[in-house]
Write an enzyme that holds these catalytic residues in place. Structure first.
Site, PDB file in Angstrom:
ATOM      1  N   CYS A 257      24.759  -1.100  23.524  1.00 37.57           N
ATOM      2  CA  CYS A 257      26.152  -0.678  23.348  1.00 37.57           C
ATOM      3  C   CYS A 257      26.534  -0.489  21.894  1.00 37.57           C
ATOM      4  O   CYS A 257      27.371  -1.227  21.352  1.00 37.57           O
ATOM      5  CB  CYS A 257      27.061  -1.715  24.002  1.00 37.57           C
ATOM      6  SG  CYS A 257      26.677  -1.859  25.727  1.00 37.57           S
ATOM      7  N   GLU A 258      25.881   0.449  21.250  1.00 43.51           N
ATOM      8  CA  GLU A 258      26.209   0.812  19.869  1.00 43.51           C
ATOM      9  C   GLU A 258      25.860   2.279  19.677  1.00 43.51           C
ATOM     10  O   GLU A 258      24.796   2.723  20.131  1.00 43.51           O
ATOM     11  CB  GLU A 258      25.344   0.025  18.870  1.00 43.51           C
ATOM     12  CG  GLU A 258      25.559  -1.444  18.912  1.00 43.51           C
ATOM     13  CD  GLU A 258      25.480  -2.086  17.532  1.00 43.51           C
ATOM     14  OE1 GLU A 258      25.649  -1.380  16.518  1.00 43.51           O
ATOM     15  OE2 GLU A 258      25.258  -3.295  17.513  1.00 43.51           O
TER      16      GLU A 258
ATOM     17  N   ARG B 188      14.105   0.671  13.062  1.00 43.10           N
ATOM     18  CA  ARG B 188      14.035   1.511  11.863  1.00 43.10           C
ATOM     19  C   ARG B 188      14.995   2.701  11.871  1.00 43.10           C
ATOM     20  O   ARG B 188      15.672   2.957  10.878  1.00 43.10           O
ATOM     21  CB  ARG B 188      12.600   1.998  11.611  1.00 43.10           C
ATOM     22  CG  ARG B 188      11.578   0.861  11.480  1.00 43.10           C
ATOM     23  CD  ARG B 188      10.237   1.333  10.935  1.00 43.10           C
ATOM     24  NE  ARG B 188      10.319   1.630   9.524  1.00 43.10           N
ATOM     25  CZ  ARG B 188      10.396   2.835   9.035  1.00 43.10           C
ATOM     26  NH1 ARG B 188      10.324   3.882   9.819  1.00 43.10           N
ATOM     27  NH2 ARG B 188      10.515   3.016   7.736  1.00 43.10           N
TER      28      ARG B 188
ATOM     29  N   TYR C 230      17.569   2.350   8.842  1.00 45.91           N
ATOM     30  CA  TYR C 230      17.310   3.171   7.649  1.00 45.91           C
ATOM     31  C   TYR C 230      17.504   4.666   7.916  1.00 45.91           C
ATOM     32  O   TYR C 230      17.085   5.477   7.098  1.00 45.91           O
ATOM     33  CB  TYR C 230      15.855   3.018   7.188  1.00 45.91           C
ATOM     34  CG  TYR C 230      15.316   1.610   7.132  1.00 45.91           C
ATOM     35  CD1 TYR C 230      15.789   0.693   6.197  1.00 45.91           C
ATOM     36  CD2 TYR C 230      14.295   1.202   7.990  1.00 45.91           C
ATOM     37  CE1 TYR C 230      15.266  -0.588   6.132  1.00 45.91           C
ATOM     38  CE2 TYR C 230      13.762  -0.076   7.923  1.00 45.91           C
ATOM     39  CZ  TYR C 230      14.257  -0.966   6.996  1.00 45.91           C
ATOM     40  OH  TYR C 230      13.729  -2.226   6.933  1.00 45.91           O
TER      41      TYR C 230
ATOM     42  N   GLY D  56       0.819  -1.213   0.000  1.00 45.19           N
ATOM     43  CA  GLY D  56       0.000   0.000   0.000  1.00 45.19           C
ATOM     44  C   GLY D  56       0.848   1.256   0.000  1.00 45.19           C
ATOM     45  O   GLY D  56       2.040   1.223  -0.318  1.00 45.19           O
TER      46      GLY D  56
ATOM     47  N   GLY E 207       0.456  -2.937   4.217  1.00 45.53           N
ATOM     48  CA  GLY E 207       0.876  -3.248   5.581  1.00 45.53           C
ATOM     49  C   GLY E 207       1.031  -1.955   6.372  1.00 45.53           C
ATOM     50  O   GLY E 207       0.243  -1.626   7.264  1.00 45.53           O
ATOM     51  N   ARG E 208       2.047  -1.176   5.988  1.00 46.51           N
ATOM     52  CA  ARG E 208       2.406   0.031   6.734  1.00 46.51           C
ATOM     53  C   ARG E 208       1.224   0.996   6.909  1.00 46.51           C
ATOM     54  O   ARG E 208       0.992   1.514   7.995  1.00 46.51           O
ATOM     55  CB  ARG E 208       3.532   0.748   5.981  1.00 46.51           C
ATOM     56  CG  ARG E 208       4.179   1.880   6.756  1.00 46.51           C
ATOM     57  CD  ARG E 208       5.111   2.673   5.844  1.00 46.51           C
ATOM     58  NE  ARG E 208       6.036   1.868   5.110  1.00 46.51           N
ATOM     59  CZ  ARG E 208       7.281   1.567   5.493  1.00 46.51           C
ATOM     60  NH1 ARG E 208       7.738   2.044   6.625  1.00 46.51           N
ATOM     61  NH2 ARG E 208       8.056   0.829   4.735  1.00 46.51           N
TER      62      ARG E 208
HETATM   63  N1  LLP Z   1       3.788  -7.074  -0.380  1.00 49.44           N
HETATM   64  C1  LLP Z   1       5.073  -7.450  -0.504  1.00 49.44           C
HETATM   65  C2  LLP Z   1       5.436  -8.509  -1.456  1.00 49.44           C
HETATM   66  C3  LLP Z   1       6.058  -6.824   0.288  1.00 49.44           C
HETATM   67  O1  LLP Z   1       7.333  -7.196   0.152  1.00 49.44           O
HETATM   68  C4  LLP Z   1       5.681  -5.810   1.199  1.00 49.44           C
HETATM   69  C5  LLP Z   1       6.690  -5.164   2.048  1.00 49.44           C
HETATM   70  C6  LLP Z   1       4.325  -5.475   1.299  1.00 49.44           C
HETATM   71  C7  LLP Z   1       3.404  -6.117   0.486  1.00 49.44           C
HETATM   72  C8  LLP Z   1       3.816  -4.449   2.262  1.00 49.44           C
HETATM   73  O2  LLP Z   1       4.239  -3.179   1.894  1.00 49.44           O
HETATM   74  P1  LLP Z   1       3.713  -1.866   2.673  1.00 49.44           P
HETATM   75  O3  LLP Z   1       2.251  -1.699   2.396  1.00 49.44           O
HETATM   76  O4  LLP Z   1       3.949  -2.089   4.115  1.00 49.44           O
HETATM   77  O5  LLP Z   1       4.521  -0.772   2.108  1.00 49.44           O
HETATM   78  N2  LLP Z   1      11.082  -2.949   7.199  1.00 49.44           N
HETATM   79  C9  LLP Z   1      10.859  -1.895   6.246  1.00 49.44           C
HETATM   80  C10 LLP Z   1       9.755  -2.226   5.262  1.00 49.44           C
HETATM   81  C11 LLP Z   1       9.978  -3.503   4.479  1.00 49.44           C
HETATM   82  C12 LLP Z   1       8.842  -3.785   3.532  1.00 49.44           C
HETATM   83  C13 LLP Z   1       8.982  -5.113   2.889  1.00 49.44           C
HETATM   84  N3  LLP Z   1       7.924  -5.483   2.024  1.00 49.44           N
HETATM   85  C14 LLP Z   1      10.582  -0.602   6.986  1.00 49.44           C
HETATM   86  O6  LLP Z   1      10.609  -0.609   8.219  1.00 49.44           O
HETATM   87  O7  LLP Z   1      10.369   0.445   6.379  1.00 49.44           O
END
Ligand code: LLP
Length: 423
Positions: free
Chosen positions: A348-349, A314, A318, A242, A277-278
């Site tokens: 400790c970083e 995060r 990033y 999304g 997801g996010r």
């Molecule tokens: N579908 C697939 C195949 C994906 O690889 C992902 C996220 C999503 C859906 C969901 O995407 P969203 O709607 O959340 O943008 N750890 C990182 C984010 C890694 C996302 C990996 N894939 C962060 O904290 O920003």
């Protein structure tokens, strides 16, 4: 719901919905994640409603936050689920989701994972390579069981996001180069047990400009007509994750505008699948943490808190920005007069920094919150420095429930003690 509606001051105290975060911290301890159920539901419904009567399926991307109660909250609304491991699939099934409502993505699914997912009757497997197709074909031949698949194509489109979370460029490990997809679909068509029902794509995460997504969709629609000309009929176009969210000053479009753009780009005879997801959980969560010490040196002012990079990775991974808020409301003058601080954890970083250069008027013992921590927060937590994994809490209106207990020392060492080497 805007985050200022979710996290708001009432009588000078920060609340999540109408639940006092001080009370939660007293009862549950810190650090802890707190999520708003109302906001999670509102975000999912915003996606679902925006499609009106167009054929669609919203698959919540479990990787963003895999807490069982969050999965269940979305299941109760009617969500489908995107998983990337057998563990995520089992989590989803654990709360009663039917496997047919699940899409299994991921670039390196093991033979065991594929076999188990097929036996569990998973809805769709997104294939990420020719090699993976051959692996799936071998598994289905051995099992004598059928499976629906989509090929995840890599359209070589720049999503203009952080390089670590950009996935749709030709040098990224994800997906089948779009120019090779047609040949792969032809191979699939000859396969006895595998049926291609969709085309999938996911060009990256934290995307705030829909143009690159629309560009990818354009290429997919072209591919679908190429396939149709060969007699291969695709039913679903899965456009991947999304929208991004606003952590600092990003201005993502509204979910409804994003979805209308998709409706305009995908012909109506296809079902549209989305895997957000996010944008479902990100802004709905806060990481509550208490100030251990305020350390002043001639060079810096460090607010040392009891949350660390093992709780929220995060910022370290990033250099991601998360707003920091105090749970006691401060006047504009207090904030203006405050010194610039770095908010750091006890690990400790040097990289264990949650925020740098923030104006914060805080003292030892104060409760503060790290905003927008609902996605890719707790799930990326670890036991680094033998720190226990956080508790998690779900709020609705003025009540709250613990949805994950804080890990105990016993929990942490159990699977090592059992295997402790002898004298
Ligand atoms: N579908 C697939 C195949 C994906 O690889 C992902 C996220 C999503 C859906 C969901 O995407 P969203 O709607 O959340 O943008 N750890 C990182 C984010 C890694 C996302 C990996 N894939 C962060 O904290 O920003």
């Amino acid at each position: 719901m805007r985050k200022s509606q979710i996290f708001n001051y009432q009588d000078g105290k920060l609340h999540a919905e109408s639940a006092d975060l001080h009370a939660i911290a007293r009862q549950v301890g810190t650090p802890c994640y707190v999520y708003s159920r109302t906001a999670i539901e509102a975000a999912w419904l915003e996606y679902d409603d925006a499609f009106n009567d167009r054929m669609h399926e919203v698959f919540y991307a479990v990787k963003a936050n895999d807490n069982l109660s969050i999965i269940k909250t979305l299941h109760l609304l009617g969500s489908s689920f995107d998983v990337v491991s057998i563990g995520e699939l089992l989590r989803v099934l654990d709360v009663g989701v039917d496997a047919s409502r699940v899409v299994f993505s991921g670039v390196g699914k093991s033979v065991q994972e594929i076999s188990r997912a097929i036996k569990l009757d998973v809805g769709t497997i997104n294939i990420e390579s020719l090699e993976e197709f051959e692996r799936i074909e071998a598994v289905t031949n051995e099992l004598g069981m059928s499976v629906n698949v989509a090929v995840r194509v890599n359209p070589d489109v720049d999503p203009k996001t952080h390089p670590y979370i950009s996935t749709g460029l030709k040098n990224n490990k994800f997906g089948v180069p779009i120019e090779d997809a047609l040949e792969l679909y032809k191979r699939i068509a000859t396969s006895r047990w595998i049926t291609a029902t969709g085309i999938a794509c996911h060009i990256g995460s934290q995307i705030v400009d829909v143009e690159p997504i629309l560009e990818a969709v354009k290429q997919i629609v072209l591919l679908a007509s190429g396939l149709e000309a060969l007699g291969i009929k695709i039913k679903t176009i899965d456009v991947g994750g999304g929208l991004g969210i606003s952590y600092k000053d990003e201005q993502p479009p509204k979910i409804s505008s994003f979805v209308s753009a998709l409706l305009g780009a995908v012909p109506a005879n296809f079902k549209i699948a989305l895997e957000p997801g996010r944008s479902i959980v990100g802004h709905t969560g806060i990481l509550l943490t208490r100030v251990e010490l305020v350390k002043q040196t001639a060079y810096s002012r460090f607010v040392i808190v009891d949350a660390a990079m093992n709780d929220l990775l995060r910022p370290s991974l990033y250099s991601a920005w998360h707003d920091i808020v105090t749970c006691d409301e401060k006047s504009a003058d207090e904030i203006e007069g405050a010194s610039l601080c770095d908010v750091v954890g006890p690990v400790c970083e040097t990289g264990d920094t949650l925020a740098t250069g923030r104006k914060l008027s805080v003292l030892e013992g104060d409760l503060i919150g790290v905003l927008d921590a609902g996605a890719y927060g707790a799930v990326m937590g670890s036991n680094y420095n033998a720190r226990l994994k956080c508790a998690e809490v779900l709020v609705q209106n003025d009540s709250f429930e613990i949805i994950k207990a804080r890990q105990s020392f016993e929990d942490m060492v159990k699977i090592e003690r059992e295997y402790l080497i002898p004298e």
